[in-house]
Design a protein around this motif. Structure first.
Motif, PDB file in Angstrom:
ATOM      1  N   PHE A 151      12.256  10.721  15.918  1.00  0.00           N
ATOM      2  CA  PHE A 151      13.223  11.725  16.360  1.00  0.00           C
ATOM      3  C   PHE A 151      14.457  11.073  16.967  1.00  0.00           C
ATOM      4  N   GLN A 152      14.725   9.858  16.502  1.00  0.00           N
ATOM      5  CA  GLN A 152      15.951   9.164  16.860  1.00  0.00           C
ATOM      6  C   GLN A 152      16.831   9.052  15.619  1.00  0.00           C
ATOM      7  N   GLU A 153      18.134   8.913  15.826  1.00  0.00           N
ATOM      8  CA  GLU A 153      19.064   8.822  14.691  1.00  0.00           C
ATOM      9  C   GLU A 153      19.121   7.386  14.185  1.00  0.00           C
ATOM     10  N   SER A 154      18.038   6.922  13.601  1.00  0.00           N
ATOM     11  CA  SER A 154      17.971   5.555  13.112  1.00  0.00           C
ATOM     12  C   SER A 154      16.923   5.466  12.011  1.00  0.00           C
ATOM     13  N   THR A 155      17.269   4.861  10.896  1.00  0.00           N
ATOM     14  CA  THR A 155      16.278   4.595   9.863  1.00  0.00           C
ATOM     15  C   THR A 155      15.282   3.573  10.406  1.00  0.00           C
ATOM     16  N   LEU A 156      13.999   3.830  10.231  1.00  0.00           N
ATOM     17  CA  LEU A 156      12.964   2.934  10.746  1.00  0.00           C
ATOM     18  C   LEU A 156      12.462   2.008   9.648  1.00  0.00           C
ATOM     19  N   LEU A 157      12.294   0.738   9.964  1.00  0.00           N
ATOM     20  CA  LEU A 157      11.776  -0.259   9.034  1.00  0.00           C
ATOM     21  C   LEU A 157      10.421  -0.733   9.539  1.00  0.00           C
ATOM     22  N   LEU A 158       9.392  -0.567   8.704  1.00  0.00           N
ATOM     23  CA  LEU A 158       8.036  -0.979   9.063  1.00  0.00           C
ATOM     24  C   LEU A 158       7.479  -1.911   8.001  1.00  0.00           C
ATOM     25  N   TYR A 159       6.568  -2.792   8.405  1.00  0.00           N
ATOM     26  CA  TYR A 159       5.773  -3.569   7.462  1.00  0.00           C
ATOM     27  C   TYR A 159       4.345  -3.027   7.519  1.00  0.00           C
ATOM     28  N   GLU A 160       3.685  -2.999   6.373  1.00  0.00           N
ATOM     29  CA  GLU A 160       2.328  -2.459   6.367  1.00  0.00           C
ATOM     30  C   GLU A 160       1.464  -3.131   5.309  1.00  0.00           C
ATOM     31  N   SER A 161       0.193  -3.273   5.631  1.00  0.00           N
ATOM     32  CA  SER A 161      -0.794  -3.789   4.693  1.00  0.00           C
ATOM     33  C   SER A 161      -1.110  -2.723   3.645  1.00  0.00           C
ATOM     34  N   PRO A 162      -1.437  -3.132   2.407  1.00  0.00           N
ATOM     35  CA  PRO A 162      -1.802  -2.134   1.382  1.00  0.00           C
ATOM     36  C   PRO A 162      -3.037  -1.325   1.773  1.00  0.00           C
ATOM     37  N   TYR A 163      -3.852  -1.873   2.676  1.00  0.00           N
ATOM     38  CA  TYR A 163      -5.068  -1.180   3.096  1.00  0.00           C
ATOM     39  C   TYR A 163      -4.783  -0.060   4.102  1.00  0.00           C
ATOM     40  N   ARG A 164      -3.573  -0.052   4.683  1.00  0.00           N
ATOM     41  CA  ARG A 164      -3.260   0.958   5.704  1.00  0.00           C
ATOM     42  C   ARG A 164      -2.033   1.801   5.370  1.00  0.00           C
ATOM     43  N   ILE A 210       2.128   4.407  -7.774  1.00  0.00           N
ATOM     44  CA  ILE A 210       2.385   3.369  -6.774  1.00  0.00           C
ATOM     45  C   ILE A 210       1.045   2.712  -6.436  1.00  0.00           C
ATOM     46  N   PRO A 211       0.723   1.583  -7.057  1.00  0.00           N
ATOM     47  CA  PRO A 211      -0.550   0.905  -6.779  1.00  0.00           C
ATOM     48  C   PRO A 211      -0.597   0.371  -5.346  1.00  0.00           C
ATOM     49  N   LEU A 212      -1.759   0.422  -4.746  1.00  0.00           N
ATOM     50  CA  LEU A 212      -1.924  -0.103  -3.389  1.00  0.00           C
ATOM     51  C   LEU A 212      -2.240  -1.590  -3.459  1.00  0.00           C
ATOM     52  N   LYS A 213      -1.253  -2.344  -3.917  1.00  0.00           N
ATOM     53  CA  LYS A 213      -1.380  -3.796  -4.045  1.00  0.00           C
ATOM     54  C   LYS A 213      -0.114  -4.450  -3.527  1.00  0.00           C
ATOM     55  N   GLY A 214      -0.273  -5.582  -2.858  1.00  0.00           N
ATOM     56  CA  GLY A 214       0.884  -6.299  -2.331  1.00  0.00           C
ATOM     57  C   GLY A 214       1.292  -5.786  -0.958  1.00  0.00           C
ATOM     58  N   GLU A 215       2.115  -6.563  -0.278  1.00  0.00           N
ATOM     59  CA  GLU A 215       2.599  -6.139   1.038  1.00  0.00           C
ATOM     60  C   GLU A 215       3.648  -5.047   0.874  1.00  0.00           C
ATOM     61  N   PHE A 216       3.633  -4.069   1.794  1.00  0.00           N
ATOM     62  CA  PHE A 216       4.535  -2.927   1.710  1.00  0.00           C
ATOM     63  C   PHE A 216       5.590  -2.951   2.816  1.00  0.00           C
ATOM     64  N   VAL A 217       6.748  -2.420   2.469  1.00  0.00           N
ATOM     65  CA  VAL A 217       7.767  -2.061   3.451  1.00  0.00           C
ATOM     66  C   VAL A 217       7.858  -0.545   3.438  1.00  0.00           C
ATOM     67  N   ILE A 218       7.841   0.072   4.612  1.00  0.00           N
ATOM     68  CA  ILE A 218       8.003   1.526   4.722  1.00  0.00           C
ATOM     69  C   ILE A 218       9.276   1.803   5.501  1.00  0.00           C
ATOM     70  N   LEU A 219      10.160   2.574   4.915  1.00  0.00           N
ATOM     71  CA  LEU A 219      11.379   3.010   5.596  1.00  0.00           C
ATOM     72  C   LEU A 219      11.273   4.500   5.869  1.00  0.00           C
ATOM     73  N   ILE A 220      11.632   4.903   7.079  1.00  0.00           N
ATOM     74  CA  ILE A 220      11.547   6.307   7.464  1.00  0.00           C
ATOM     75  C   ILE A 220      12.942   6.805   7.811  1.00  0.00           C
ATOM     76  N   GLU A 221      13.337   7.876   7.158  1.00  0.00           N
ATOM     77  CA  GLU A 221      14.646   8.485   7.414  1.00  0.00           C
ATOM     78  C   GLU A 221      14.769   8.895   8.880  1.00  0.00           C
TER      79      GLU A 221
END
Length: 278
Positions: A151-164, A210-221
């Protein structure tokens, strides 16, 4: 000559290795790396014969001391992570702090970064962004952070494992199913995917397109400032302050943040929180 270099390495595609990074790794006396097996492959590819020394979360306490001694003895050291930039969700912070305290020159050698690589192609706002790295594994702790950050005015950058990845998207969905999300996987590699859609749509695509393989980056608007309903409206001022304190904010900082959220004065929030009658 005594010098600590922080060297960026490719996040997938070896062609992203810079000439400067190769030259630095060839000329230093020692390369400190997370996993010697990973860095050995990189060095072999670019004909780098510099000795390697493991430096990771499990040995960084005593290895930091050893590397500082090496530097003070007049040697040069390059720090690399398995992929991307050192210190960005990777070990190295303690080494840099101690090197600077010892007046040892520290020089960054830029390179690829997964979060910014995904952001460039995401279609999400890129002028203001917040890097959160890896979130806690437990859903409740993860949700507590995202309920504030989303709920902030900023795009969020996350790293995540394919298992999560799925678990994290479900937490985001619980908070706001209409929020646009970008999933980046296998970045810079042959099967690279960068997909942007509402989180409820992405959940359907997981394990399908979208296969759950490899390291993921998640961006949130990021969330617009003007909201008819805000996440904290059901909380009392006291609970609102306590919420931030539970996120490891100091009480004074938490009160200021609540004042900002509610567009009230810090003094008013302070008085209410401490039950001071005016």
């Amino acid at each position: 000559m005594t010098h600590l270099y922080l060297v960026g390495t490719p996040i997938g595609n070896l062609d992203d290795m810079t000439f400067r990074a190769i030259d630095t790794l060839k000329t230093v006396d020692l390369i400190a790396c997370e996993d010697t097996r990973v860095t050995k492959k990189l060095c072999h590819h670019f004909d780098i014969s510099t000795p390697l020394q493991s430096y990771h979360d499990h040995n960084k306490d005593h290895m930091t001391t050893a590397l500082i001694k090496t530097l003070l003895d007049g040697k040069s050291v390059a720090l690399v992570s398995d992929a991307g930039l050192p210190l960005i969700s990777d070990p190295g912070y303690e080494l840099v702090v101690q090197a600077r305290e010892a007046k040892i020159p520290v020089t960054p050698i830029p390179g690829a970064n997964a979060g910014l690589t995904a952001l460039m192609a995401s279609g999400l706002p890129s002028f203001v962004y917040t890097f959160l790295g890896f979130l806690p594994r437990k859903a409740r702790e993860k949700k507590a952070i995202l309920e504030v950050r989303m709920f902030q005015e900023s795009t969020l950058l996350l790293y995540e494992s394919p298992y999560r990845v799925k678990d994290t998207l479900e937490v985001i969905h619980d908070i706001d199913p209409e929020r646009h999300i970008t999933l980046g996987r296998e970045l810079t590699k042959k099967f690279e995917q960068i997909t942007t859609a509402k989180v409820k749509a992405l959940l359907v695509q997981l394990d399908d397109t979208i296969p759950l393989k490899g390291e993921f980056v998640i961006l949130i608007e990021g969330q617009e400032a003007i909201e008819t309903t805000k996440w904290f409206e059901s909380l009392s001022i006291e609970d609102h302050v306590d919420h931030y304190i539970q996120q490891n904010m100091k009480p004074k900082q938490a009160i200021k943040q609540v004042a900002k959220d509610r567009e009230m004065s810090s003094k008013t929030i302070y008085n209410v929180y401490h039950d001071i009658e005016v």
